[in-house]
Scaffold this active site. Structure first.
Site, PDB file in Angstrom:
ATOM      1  N   ARG A 122      57.589  11.437 -84.529  1.00 17.87           N
ATOM      2  CA  ARG A 122      57.712  12.605 -83.631  1.00 17.87           C
ATOM      3  C   ARG A 122      56.444  13.445 -83.562  1.00 17.87           C
ATOM      4  NH1 ARG A 122      62.880  13.088 -86.116  1.00 17.87           N
ATOM      5  NH2 ARG A 122      64.402  11.901 -84.921  1.00 17.87           N
ATOM      6  N   LYS A 144      46.612  14.472 -71.755  1.00 20.37           N
ATOM      7  CA  LYS A 144      47.532  13.572 -71.054  1.00 20.37           C
ATOM      8  C   LYS A 144      47.491  12.224 -71.753  1.00 20.37           C
ATOM      9  CE  LYS A 144      47.830  15.208 -66.287  1.00 20.37           C
ATOM     10  NZ  LYS A 144      47.682  14.779 -64.890  1.00 20.37           N
ATOM     11  N   GLU A 186      34.735   9.384 -61.587  1.00 19.29           N
ATOM     12  CA  GLU A 186      35.378  10.626 -62.053  1.00 19.29           C
ATOM     13  C   GLU A 186      34.363  11.771 -62.100  1.00 19.29           C
ATOM     14  OE1 GLU A 186      38.606  10.931 -62.467  1.00 19.29           O
ATOM     15  OE2 GLU A 186      39.450   9.021 -63.141  1.00 19.29           O
ATOM     16  N   LYS A 228      36.519  20.303 -66.738  1.00 18.53           N
ATOM     17  CA  LYS A 228      37.862  19.872 -67.121  1.00 18.53           C
ATOM     18  C   LYS A 228      38.507  20.868 -68.080  1.00 18.53           C
ATOM     19  CE  LYS A 228      41.061  16.401 -68.000  1.00 18.53           C
ATOM     20  NZ  LYS A 228      41.384  14.995 -67.804  1.00 18.53           N
ATOM     21  N   GLU A 238      50.021  20.973 -65.949  1.00 14.02           N
ATOM     22  CA  GLU A 238      49.978  20.591 -64.537  1.00 14.02           C
ATOM     23  C   GLU A 238      51.124  21.176 -63.729  1.00 14.02           C
ATOM     24  OE1 GLU A 238      48.378  16.687 -63.753  1.00 14.02           O
ATOM     25  OE2 GLU A 238      49.753  16.433 -62.088  1.00 14.02           O
ATOM     26  N   ARG A 242      45.895  22.042 -62.063  1.00 15.41           N
ATOM     27  CA  ARG A 242      45.463  20.822 -62.754  1.00 15.41           C
ATOM     28  C   ARG A 242      45.621  19.591 -61.865  1.00 15.41           C
ATOM     29  NH1 ARG A 242      46.303  18.794 -69.022  1.00 15.41           N
ATOM     30  NH2 ARG A 242      45.225  16.829 -68.698  1.00 15.41           N
ATOM     31  N   ASN A 246      43.609  15.190 -59.607  1.00 11.09           N
ATOM     32  CA  ASN A 246      44.128  13.956 -59.034  1.00 11.09           C
ATOM     33  C   ASN A 246      43.478  13.601 -57.705  1.00 11.09           C
ATOM     34  OD1 ASN A 246      46.198  12.203 -60.221  1.00 11.09           O
ATOM     35  ND2 ASN A 246      47.158  14.154 -60.735  1.00 11.09           N
ATOM     36  N   HIS A 249      43.408  10.079 -56.605  1.00  6.02           N
ATOM     37  CA  HIS A 249      44.272   9.312 -57.511  1.00  6.02           C
ATOM     38  C   HIS A 249      45.564   8.846 -56.853  1.00  6.02           C
ATOM     39  CE1 HIS A 249      41.416  10.549 -60.496  1.00  6.02           C
ATOM     40  NE2 HIS A 249      42.108  10.033 -61.490  1.00  6.02           N
ATOM     41  N   HIS A 253      45.878   5.174 -57.393  1.00  4.69           N
ATOM     42  CA  HIS A 253      46.964   4.575 -58.177  1.00  4.69           C
ATOM     43  C   HIS A 253      47.698   3.509 -57.368  1.00  4.69           C
ATOM     44  CE1 HIS A 253      47.380   8.181 -61.181  1.00  4.69           C
ATOM     45  NE2 HIS A 253      46.392   7.363 -61.484  1.00  4.69           N
ATOM     46  N   HIS A 266      40.135   1.412 -62.876  1.00  2.30           N
ATOM     47  CA  HIS A 266      40.666   2.710 -62.445  1.00  2.30           C
ATOM     48  C   HIS A 266      39.617   3.493 -61.628  1.00  2.30           C
ATOM     49  CE1 HIS A 266      42.867   6.465 -62.551  1.00  2.30           C
ATOM     50  NE2 HIS A 266      41.878   7.067 -63.183  1.00  2.30           N
TER      51      HIS A 266
END
Lengths: 364, 364
Positions: A122, A144, A186, A228, A238, A242, A246, A249, A253, A266
């Site tokens: 956990r 993330k 990026e 960032k 987000e 934030r 993207n 993206h 994606h 990517h």
């Protein structure tokens, strides 16, 4: 002569952490031990990176308990099942909640190792040691973590901040050129979405950057990390701005998903996705054709694709885009450009502009 | 005539939530809709519980988007791989971060569905609808979610609080008696670890409870939830006293692991584990033989095992106990009894007492 490392702080209260940027940090045992004070150290890496750097890391930790798990290289490994051997190694070694995980690798390793850290017993602490440009400027910062699902990228994961990011610029010397380019996608993203001064700097220095000029690289990485860090500090989970990160993206994606993860890198998919976002923004009348071409030219100069593969088709794009995490109540939200250096997240756009952009994604 | 539901609040700042306890709550569409206000509702259940209650839940949500995933019943399903079909159903249905997951079932479903909620798109809201006594009094409250690893129980997971717990006492009418007994193990646990008044009440009312007397059951569930809520509020992430809830679990988890998950029910293993903790506490001179026998007698009256299976052996116990999440720096920490109603977490005990307890685990 060794320069003093640069430092960028990500301010998140008790979850705050430093990004340390410099040459030769992987040989700096004292610095590594300072940021990884655990008695049980678990390295997660891949079979490309581990042979280069794992021994150096191990030697920094002397008599502490040290174990490692090494995955095959590639985006195809970023899945739930790949986590099982990592958990297994940790349990066989009897690692407790006080252990610390080191993510030694690029974005795939950082995301997966971070998710292992978020979920082992956990939650345990972890440190990012990014070995690609993309990981240094983007994926290692911000917490993330996660893995892909066959039906969508990064669909399974958690927010879990690292305790430190240690970016050794020396590793970029041997980075394959295709990876360097993918990382530059990026980098350009930060300029386009919110840093017009950086955009101008990049237009003047992109050739030096692609030649891996050390000063240019150090400047780029610090600038991107500052961008960032500011965004993550303002919106850790987000709920708002934030999502600007993207840019490119949602389209990207879909390209990755449609091609099968690992075919396009990517960064390559994001580069094509940013060009699509720029073209759609021009269709909406938000940026001029000249601005659009300025963005696309910079992406081209970084050696990156400026359009999607021509075999995807609008229907398949929509299928993947419908699963985007930014969507709310069935509305497709996109990151688009109001101006160069000024992106916005919105579902309020003329759907015809999206249709036209998807229809011509592979050939304009 | 319908009584007003009882309500226990778990006070955790912005993560606070109510536990609603009453008969017929699954037929109370208004209450369900109040606590599950999402437009996208995903139920996770198992093939024993779903045929009984899924239609009732579905009918409460009318025209909202509603989907469900149904796993085979049993502890053997509590593993990482079993989460994949749940994610798949959610993605096929295009569920967004605004969806809400309902965990409809016992502890296995609650833990697994909660972990799905913790990790789907990096976290969505969920509501616990426990259908066993064990889940009502223990596992549905407190935000511990996760799955087992072949090398240890609950080794992969996250802290993720539900938005509400809705405990319909009517479902206990049809609970198999073995499950009722297993739940009673966790009930007795609260009494032994910190509620001497409840221990006396249980000694007076255990027969009524085992006969499912409605008033006794309502009292038990509310009392246990109040105990658990107080502990979770004081120590959400188990940095201290929350570990007291692990009374009997270090031994019990080893029994479950050694037997293979699903052979002994969790509650059965915990019952035997609590007896071992009581015997070890007597060996240490912390509780008297009479106190030990009082604890064991109550466990026996609930129809639960009072010793471990006789084929495990001390070495195998130690193998599983070495992986316990409470351990720090290689020290084996145990929850032991200073008194009836007063447990403590400690690594400071005579190791001979542990040796003797493990050696005779199956036959004393």
């Amino acid at each position: 002569m060794k320069d003093e490392p640069r430092r960028v702080d990500v301010a998140l209260g008790e979850r705050s952490y430093p990004i340390i940027i410099g040459r030769g940090l992987l040989d700096d045992g004292e610095l590594l031990r300072e940021h990884i004070p655990a008695h049980e150290v678990m390295v997660v890496s891949n079979d490309t990176v581990a042979p280069l750097y794992l021994d150096r890391l191990a030697s920094a930790f002397g008599t502490r308990r040290f174990a490692s798990a090494c995955l095959p290289d590639g985006e195809g490994e970023k899945r739930l099942e790949s986590m099982l051997p990592v958990f297994d190694t940790m349990l066989v070694n009897g690692f407790s909640r006080d252990c610390r995980i080191i993510a030694l690798g690029g974005g795939v390793i950082g995301d997966l190792a971070g998710f292992v850290a978020a979920t082992y017993q956990r939650g345990v602490d972890f440190v990012q040691v990014p070995t690609t440009l993309l990981a240094m400027v983007d994926s290692s910062v911000g917490g993330k973590t996660g893995v892909n699902h066959p039906r969508g990228k990064n669909m399974i994961g958690a927010f879990h901040q690292p305790r430190a990011v240690i970016a050794d610029l020396a590793v970029l010397d041997t980075l394959p050129v295709r990876e360097l380019r993918a990382g530059m996608a990026e980098v350009i993203k930060y300029a386009l979405l919110g840093d017009h001064g950086f955009l101008e700097w990049l237009e003047a220095h992109i050739d030096a950057a692609m030649a891996r000029d050390p000063e240019a690289m150090a400047f780029i990485i610090e600038r991107c990390c500052r961008n960032k860090a500011a965004i993550v500090t303002a919106d850790e989970r987000e709920s708002g701005q934030r999502a600007l990160l993207n840019l490119g993206h949602t389209f990207g994606h879909a390209i990755e998903g449609a091609r099968g993860y690992g075919d396009w890198l990517h960064g390559e998919a994001i580069a094509a996705g940013m060009c699509m976002a720029a073209r759609m923004s021009t269709r909406l009348g938000w940026i001029s054709p000249a601005q659009r071409d300025r963005a696309i030219d910079l992406i081209r100069r970084a050696g990156l694709p400026v359009r999607a593969p021509d075999d995807i088709g609008a229907a398949r794009f929509r299928e993947f885009m419908a699963r985007d995490k930014k969507n709310r109540h069935g509305e497709l939200r996109l990151v688009l450009l109001r101006d160069l250096g000024d992106a916005t997240v919105t579902a309020d756009y003329d759907p015809d502009a999206l249709d036209a952009t998807l229809e011509s994604a592979g050939h304009e």
